[in-house]
Structure formats: structure tokens, C-alpha cells
Design an enzyme around this catalytic site. Structure first.
Site, PDB file in Angstrom:
ATOM      1  N   HIS A 107      15.532   7.195   0.756  1.00  0.00           N
ATOM      2  CA  HIS A 107      14.976   6.900   2.089  1.00  0.00           C
ATOM      3  C   HIS A 107      15.555   5.608   2.659  1.00  0.00           C
ATOM      4  CE1 HIS A 107      11.216   9.657   1.414  1.00  0.00           C
ATOM      5  NE2 HIS A 107      12.347  10.323   1.509  1.00  0.00           N
ATOM      6  N   ASP A 139      11.724  -0.742  -0.510  1.00  0.00           N
ATOM      7  CA  ASP A 139      11.339  -2.144  -0.753  1.00  0.00           C
ATOM      8  C   ASP A 139      12.311  -2.920  -1.641  1.00  0.00           C
ATOM      9  OD1 ASP A 139      10.739  -1.145  -3.347  1.00  0.00           O
ATOM     10  OD2 ASP A 139       8.605  -0.925  -2.866  1.00  0.00           O
ATOM     11  N   PRO A 142       0.828  -1.211   0.000  1.00  0.00           N
ATOM     12  CA  PRO A 142       0.000   0.000   0.000  1.00  0.00           C
ATOM     13  C   PRO A 142       0.858   1.255   0.000  1.00  0.00           C
ATOM     14  CG  PRO A 142      -0.090  -1.089   2.155  1.00  0.00           C
ATOM     15  CD  PRO A 142       0.728  -1.972   1.254  1.00  0.00           C
ATOM     16  N   ASP A 143       0.345   2.324  -0.616  1.00  0.00           N
ATOM     17  CA  ASP A 143       1.117   3.580  -0.545  1.00  0.00           C
ATOM     18  C   ASP A 143       0.780   4.286   0.769  1.00  0.00           C
ATOM     19  OD1 ASP A 143      -1.291   4.810  -0.966  1.00  0.00           O
ATOM     20  OD2 ASP A 143      -0.857   5.503  -2.994  1.00  0.00           O
ATOM     21  N   PHE A 144       1.211   5.525   0.895  1.00  0.00           N
ATOM     22  CA  PHE A 144       1.064   6.215   2.172  1.00  0.00           C
ATOM     23  C   PHE A 144      -0.192   7.070   2.240  1.00  0.00           C
ATOM     24  CE2 PHE A 144       5.495   5.330   1.445  1.00  0.00           C
ATOM     25  CZ  PHE A 144       5.844   4.736   2.637  1.00  0.00           C
ATOM     26  N   ARG A 145      -0.524   7.712   1.100  1.00  0.00           N
ATOM     27  CA  ARG A 145      -1.532   8.763   1.198  1.00  0.00           C
ATOM     28  C   ARG A 145      -2.799   8.521   0.384  1.00  0.00           C
ATOM     29  NH1 ARG A 145       3.411  10.634   1.540  1.00  0.00           N
ATOM     30  NH2 ARG A 145       3.923  11.736   3.473  1.00  0.00           N
ATOM     31  N   ASN A 193      11.279   4.681  -2.091  1.00  0.00           N
ATOM     32  CA  ASN A 193      10.820   3.404  -1.531  1.00  0.00           C
ATOM     33  C   ASN A 193      11.973   2.639  -0.896  1.00  0.00           C
ATOM     34  OD1 ASN A 193       8.470   4.218  -2.689  1.00  0.00           O
ATOM     35  ND2 ASN A 193       8.620   2.861  -4.462  1.00  0.00           N
TER      36      ASN A 193
HETATM   37  N1  APR Z   1       0.176   3.890 -10.462  1.00  0.00           N
HETATM   38  C1  APR Z   1       0.440   5.238 -10.431  1.00  0.00           C
HETATM   39  N2  APR Z   1       0.272   5.977  -9.319  1.00  0.00           N
HETATM   40  C2  APR Z   1      -0.172   5.346  -8.215  1.00  0.00           C
HETATM   41  C3  APR Z   1      -0.481   3.974  -8.181  1.00  0.00           C
HETATM   42  C4  APR Z   1      -0.302   3.230  -9.376  1.00  0.00           C
HETATM   43  N3  APR Z   1      -0.572   1.926  -9.461  1.00  0.00           N
HETATM   44  N4  APR Z   1      -0.891   3.658  -6.914  1.00  0.00           N
HETATM   45  C5  APR Z   1      -0.864   4.794  -6.207  1.00  0.00           C
HETATM   46  N5  APR Z   1      -0.439   5.832  -6.978  1.00  0.00           N
HETATM   47  C6  APR Z   1      -0.202   7.218  -6.627  1.00  0.00           C
HETATM   48  C7  APR Z   1      -1.165   7.801  -5.628  1.00  0.00           C
HETATM   49  O1  APR Z   1      -2.249   8.410  -6.302  1.00  0.00           O
HETATM   50  C8  APR Z   1      -0.304   8.823  -4.898  1.00  0.00           C
HETATM   51  O2  APR Z   1      -0.405  10.107  -5.478  1.00  0.00           O
HETATM   52  O3  APR Z   1       1.068   7.225  -5.995  1.00  0.00           O
HETATM   53  C9  APR Z   1       1.125   8.324  -5.106  1.00  0.00           C
HETATM   54  C10 APR Z   1       1.791   7.851  -3.842  1.00  0.00           C
HETATM   55  O4  APR Z   1       1.979   8.939  -3.014  1.00  0.00           O
HETATM   56  P1  APR Z   1       2.373   8.779  -1.476  1.00  0.00           P
HETATM   57  O5  APR Z   1       1.486   7.742  -0.848  1.00  0.00           O
HETATM   58  O6  APR Z   1       2.391  10.132  -0.878  1.00  0.00           O
HETATM   59  O7  APR Z   1       3.849   8.148  -1.558  1.00  0.00           O
HETATM   60  P2  APR Z   1       5.222   8.879  -1.815  1.00  0.00           P
HETATM   61  O8  APR Z   1       5.082  10.033  -2.740  1.00  0.00           O
HETATM   62  O9  APR Z   1       6.207   7.814  -2.136  1.00  0.00           O
HETATM   63  O10 APR Z   1       5.542   9.433  -0.359  1.00  0.00           O
HETATM   64  C11 APR Z   1       6.821   9.934  -0.093  1.00  0.00           C
HETATM   65  O11 APR Z   1       6.354  10.004   2.260  1.00  0.00           O
HETATM   66  O12 APR Z   1       5.662   9.180   4.311  1.00  0.00           O
HETATM   67  C12 APR Z   1       6.711   9.342   3.459  1.00  0.00           C
HETATM   68  O13 APR Z   1       8.689   8.167   3.636  1.00  0.00           O
HETATM   69  C13 APR Z   1       7.411   8.068   3.082  1.00  0.00           C
HETATM   70  O14 APR Z   1       8.691   7.642   1.076  1.00  0.00           O
HETATM   71  C14 APR Z   1       7.461   8.112   1.561  1.00  0.00           C
HETATM   72  C15 APR Z   1       7.275   9.585   1.281  1.00  0.00           C
END
Ligand code: APR
Length: 254
Positions: free
Chosen positions: A121, A106, A34-37, A104
Site C-alpha cells: 500500500h 508507517d 489505531p487500526d482500521f476496523r 501498512n
Molecule cells: N495484535 C494482533 N492483532 C491485532 C492487534 C494486536 N495488538 N490490534 C488489532 N489487531 C487486529 C484486529 O483485531 C483486526 O482484525 O488487527 C486487525 C486489523 O485489521 P484492519 O483494521 O482491517 O487492518 P488491515 O487488515 O491492515 O486492513 C487492510 O484496509 O482500509 C484499508 O488500506 C487500509 O491497509 C489497510 C487495509
């Protein structure tokens, strides 16, 4: 409509190569992480990362870090690369990608075969003792935690921590390199909300900018091309077009 933008973006990426790529959690959601936001599924819906994954907790309440934060980080260690990681690795081999800068931890870019990966990170392959700096493979740390050595101790008596960047940590030297590259090469952003600094300083420098992301980012208006779609699907389609372009025009001269 999306087909036309994908076609134009593919041509742009081929013509302006090589690219620096910045990836975020969205490049790994198709690998089951899962992503973060993202609303509803983002990790931070349930936890406050600033608290649980912080240097403050690691130093002052290491038991909480190892009982709550560490299992979240380790929960995805068996994830496998998806087509987005694979296309980016292929593009490095073909000279279309100069380097991948990832937020990431991972290791999926490495697992897919990318070689030049700047993990700004950190990563979860190793950890180190905060006192004597001895390095430990992550499996050793995991085993110590399993055996209830919490927080895990080094043979010198110091506390071991994983080599990830926690809230409150300094960024690793790889960020300086990423910043330097971002002035020199066009930037392709894949799967990042671009809400977190200093990673989101990079798009501001880039001579050209392409964004592939499911939702909007603060840099959308600045992008030369913007594709709202899933990273794996979009990059696979772009790659199919680039394959044809490279056959017609191996040097990209016209
Ligand atoms: N394809 C394209 N975009 C996607 C997909 C997908 N399959 N799934 C999710 N997304 C998008 C979401 O819409 C969101 O805008 O990816 C983005 C992920 O954003 P975040 O959850 O904010 O993740 P990230 O930008 O990596 O966050 C940066 O924040 O909390 C910290 O350390 C943590 O490395 C992380 C940093």
C-alpha cells in the site's frame, strides 16, 4: 491452553522456515497507531476512507485530501516499532523470515531493521508530482502544506501526491512479487482482518498458514495454527521458544 498452542506454533514456524509474513494494521496498534476496523478504536469509525483517501478526491477535491486525509496519514509519523516488528526483523536475520509483505504505510518494519519489506500500500517517506513525476521527501510536502500551498505544487506546476496507494489506485509492482512468494513459502499473518483484497488473496496460495490476530478472519478455518492474541506479546513468546529450539538444533534437522 494458549501456552501449548504457542509452543506448538513456535515448533511449526521453526521447522517450516523460511516464512513469508503478511502484516496489517494490527501489528502497529501496540505502537499507538489505531487500526482500521477494530470496533470503538478503528480509524474508519470516524471517517469514510473510500471517500477521503481516494484518487477521486485527490484529483477533484485535492484541498479536502490535504486538509482531512493527509493529516490522518501523517498523524503517526513519530511512532516507533514495537516488539512484534522487532521479532520479525530478528527472524529475517536468522533466516526464519524470507520477506515481510505489509499493508501498512508507517515504515515501522524498516525502522525495526527488516530489509526485505514489500509495501503493497506504499509508504509515507516520499511523494511525487502527478505531472512530471519528480520525487519529493515527505517533509517537503508537509512544509508546503503547512505554508498553505494546498494542494502542494511542483516546480512544473503539477500537483504533488504522497507515495501511498489510495482507493482507486493500481497496486504497486511489489504486489506481484508478494504473490509469487506466497506460492513458494508458508505464510504467517500478523494483525490483519484479511478483509481487504488483494492482500487477502495471499493466504489462499500458501502451502502452510499461521495467523496471529486479535479477532477472527475469513481464513481462520484454513490456518494450521491460529493464535488470538496481541502481536507483540505472542511473537515475543514464540521467539523465546524458537531461541531454545535453535540452540538445541541449529539446522532444524530433527
Ligand atoms: N495484535 C494482533 N492483532 C491485532 C492487534 C494486536 N495488538 N490490534 C488489532 N489487531 C487486529 C484486529 O483485531 C483486526 O482484525 O488487527 C486487525 C486489523 O485489521 P484492519 O483494521 O482491517 O487492518 P488491515 O487488515 O491492515 O486492513 C487492510 O484496509 O482500509 C484499508 O488500506 C487500509 O491497509 C489497510 C487495509
Amino acid at each position: 491452553m494458549l501456552g501449548k498452542i504457542i509452543e506448538e506454533t513456535a515448533r511449526f514456524i521453526w521447522e517450516k522456515r523460511p516464512w513469508l509474513v503478511l502484516t496489517g494494521a494490527g501489528v502497529s496498534t501496540e505502537s499507538g497507531i489505531p487500526d482500521f476496523r477494530s470496533p470503538g478504536s478503528g480509524l474508519w469509525e470516524n471517517y469514510d476512507p473510500m471517500e477521503i483517501l481516494s484518487t477521486r478526491i485527490l484529483w477533484h477535491k485535492p484541498q479536502i485530501f490535504y486538509q482531512v486525509g493527509f493529516p490522518i496519514l501523517m498523524g503517526f509519523k513519530n511512532a516507533q516499532p514495537n516488539p512484534a516488528h522487532q521479532v520479525l526483523a530478528l527472524w529475517e536475520q536468522k533466516g526464519i523470515v524470507k520477506a515481510v509483505v505489509t499493508q501498512n504505510i508507517d515504515s515501522l518494519h524498516f525502522k525495526a531493521g527488516s530489509r526485505r519489506v514489500l509495501e503493497i500500500h506504499g509508504h509515507l517517506r516520499t511523494g511525487h508530482c502527478q505531472s512530471c513525476r519528480q520525487t519529493y521527501p515527505i517533509e517537503v510536502i508537509e512544509e508546503k502544506v503547512k505554508q498553505k500551498d494546498i494542494p502542494p505544487h511542483c516546480s512544473c506546476g503539477g500537483i504533488i501526491r504522497p507515495d501511498v496507494v489510495l482507493f482507486g489506485d493500481m497496486l504497486p509492482p511489489s504486489f506481484t512479487e508478494a504473490e509469487k512468494l506466497s506460492h513458494q513459502f508458508p505464510l504467517l499473518v500478523v494483525g490483519s482482518s484479511l478483509q481487504v483484497s488483494p492482500a487477502n488473496f495471499l493466504p489462499a496460495h500458501a502451502p502452510f498458514l499461521v495467523i496471529v490476530n486479535l479477532s477472527s478472519t475469513p481464513f481462520d478455518a484454513r490456518a494450521d495454527y491460529l493464535i488470538r492474541g496481541k502481536a507483540g506479546e505472542v511473537l515475543t513468546r514464540i521467539n523465546e521458544i524458537i531461541e531454545k529450539l535453535s540452540l538445541k538444533d541449529p539446522n532444524g534437522d530433527g
